[in-house]
Design an enzyme around this catalytic site. Sequence first.
Site, short mmCIF file in Angstrom:
data_model
loop_
_atom_site.label_atom_id
_atom_site.label_comp_id
_atom_site.label_asym_id
_atom_site.label_seq_id
_atom_site.Cartn_x
_atom_site.Cartn_y
_atom_site.Cartn_z
CG HIS A 158 -2.05 -0.99 1.10
ND1 HIS A 158 -3.33 -0.64 0.74
CD2 HIS A 158 -2.07 -2.33 1.25
CE1 HIS A 158 -4.09 -1.71 0.69
NE2 HIS A 158 -3.35 -2.76 0.99
CG ASP A 366 0.13 9.36 0.54
OD1 ASP A 366 0.06 8.22 1.03
OD2 ASP A 366 -0.57 10.32 0.94
P1 ADQ Z 1 -2.97 6.06 4.69
O1 ADQ Z 1 -1.59 6.62 4.80
O2 ADQ Z 1 -3.70 5.84 5.94
O3 ADQ Z 1 -2.96 4.68 3.89
P2 ADQ Z 1 -4.91 7.64 2.88
O4 ADQ Z 1 -5.06 6.92 1.62
O5 ADQ Z 1 -4.65 9.09 2.72
O6 ADQ Z 1 -3.75 7.13 3.76
O7 ADQ Z 1 -6.22 7.56 3.81
C1 ADQ Z 1 -6.87 6.41 4.15
C2 ADQ Z 1 -8.27 6.71 4.75
O8 ADQ Z 1 -8.17 7.36 6.02
C3 ADQ Z 1 -9.13 7.59 3.87
O9 ADQ Z 1 -10.35 6.92 3.66
C4 ADQ Z 1 -9.35 8.86 4.69
O10 ADQ Z 1 -10.63 9.41 4.54
C5 ADQ Z 1 -9.15 8.40 6.10
N1 ADQ Z 1 -8.64 9.52 6.94
C6 ADQ Z 1 -7.42 10.08 6.86
N2 ADQ Z 1 -7.31 11.09 7.76
C7 ADQ Z 1 -8.47 11.18 8.40
C8 ADQ Z 1 -9.00 12.05 9.42
N3 ADQ Z 1 -8.25 13.03 9.95
N4 ADQ Z 1 -10.27 11.86 9.83
C9 ADQ Z 1 -11.01 10.86 9.30
N5 ADQ Z 1 -10.58 10.03 8.33
C10 ADQ Z 1 -9.35 10.18 7.87
C11 ADQ Z 1 -2.08 3.84 3.14
C12 ADQ Z 1 -1.10 4.56 2.18
C13 ADQ Z 1 -1.88 5.41 1.17
C14 ADQ Z 1 -2.89 4.54 0.42
C15 ADQ Z 1 -3.74 3.74 1.39
C16 ADQ Z 1 -4.62 2.71 0.67
O11 ADQ Z 1 -0.20 5.37 2.93
O12 ADQ Z 1 -0.98 6.01 0.24
O13 ADQ Z 1 -3.72 5.36 -0.37
O14 ADQ Z 1 -2.94 3.02 2.31
O15 ADQ Z 1 -3.83 1.85 -0.10
#
Ligand code: ADQ
Length: 463
Positions: A158, A366
């Site tokens: 991921h 990311d």
């Molecule tokens: P993450 O680094 O966690 O995941 P991201 O894809 O930005 O990152 O977000 C995942 C989920 O978390 C989204 O559905 C978002 O809405 C939710 N989220 C983030 N911040 C939040 C907040 N403050 N309040 C509520 N909800 C929040 C990892 C990788 C990413 C990749 C994902 C999926 O780092 O690059 O996109 O996995 O593969």
Amino acid sequence: MVGRLVVVSNRVGDPRKAAAGGLAVALGDALAVSGGMWFGWSGKVVENGPRGEGELHVQQSGKVTLATIDLGREDYDAYYAGYSNRVLWPVFHYRLDLADLDAGFFDGYQRVNRLFARKLLDLLRPDDIIWVHDYHLIPLAAELRALGCQHRIGFFLHIPLPPPLILAAIPAHEWLMRSLFAYDLVGLQSAADLAHFSGYVIAEAGAELLPDDHFRAFNRLVRARAFPIGIDVNEFQALAETPESMEMRDTLREQYARRQLLVGVDRLDYSKGLPQRLRAFQRLLANYPENQQSATLIQVATPTREGLAAYDEIRKELEGLAGQINGDYGGLEWMPVRYMHRTLARRRLPGLYRAGRVALVTPLRDGMNLVAKEFIVAQDPQDPGVLVLSRFAGAAEQLSEALLVNPYDTGATAEAMQRALRMPLGERRERHQALLGRVCEHDVHWWRRGFLQALASAERAVG
Ligand code: ADQ
């Protein structure tokens, strides 16, 4: 007959829980259709628990079997807080400066992967198909193979895969990359990540490139391909219709009727470029004073991995910056930055996105970034907001109609914010239409189907 799907990840999502995010829903859907199993850590750490051992819990959630194991404190600290989050996470996000390469967490990482393999093997049926997720579990297939497992096993990373010379800074880099060849399929987020994979295995392991994205090296055959992850568009649109989401949108619109909102939603992680984002916003206020009394940044940052030094530091830096900008520019009538160190309820997210004129998704690195895709889906196509997106997010490969920025360049990011705030309706609609089409077409179900089809049809070495 199609085999049962077995998903393995560090954390197990209960698909029935309303708080479950898009991935839990999407994988849960796939598991629920034919029945399947989700295997991972239970979330419980046993103080003074034995090394390399943990109690297994098996429960049924509808058609899905949830199998989880507890971890002893020492194992957890070395495998999760240590090797996963102080070695692999920083290095894979190109942050050698933050990596703890000497710290000897490696044994614990190996031990927990071996434990997972042992416990999982007992639960497998002959024609199961196994799908392993993320950097915590890179060597899982190699451990399973060592125990005689012949199943088809796929792996999806991921987070980004860095260029070969950055990877090579990890003392066990060769072992890690060789471990990937125990899988039948390795899925990456972007074409850039795939190029790094192929560059590494060709240069360091003399891999031979074969048809249909197969590589031969270390006496094994693996297929490697980019599968950019998407969001569950239907689920997110349904969330947007909930009373909580509409209330959020209406309240913000009312409160900020005469202002323009910029929104940021992230985990509070150094990879997300939050201090750089605040500095660019500060530059916007300085260079374009017409935004004073008007442009307001709402930044929600979910607490994550607290207790790790790098995370405590970024939190302090961010609070300092928000305070400084508000002190310099704010007044009784208007505060430029509203910074919240918390998780926003998932049901409120679409409302926040919808109230935003601009979304700032500006990570330094990311894997994909799903917030960018969620923002697009939440917009009113007749009057959409504008996405300012880092060129270093995996999502930038697909979302080229966003305003792409280099988040290290404060001045250029401030310019992009200004352009987004002033963008005429016609251009906003045009860009949004193109982006929405792509996000809807390449949703999480498309991603899952593509991965599982490629896994089912991957060539296997004979013998
Ligand atoms: P993450 O680094 O966690 O995941 P991201 O894809 O930005 O990152 O977000 C995942 C989920 O978390 C989204 O559905 C978002 O809405 C939710 N989220 C983030 N911040 C939040 C907040 N403050 N309040 C509520 N909800 C929040 C990892 C990788 C990413 C990749 C994902 C999926 O780092 O690059 O996109 O996995 O593969």
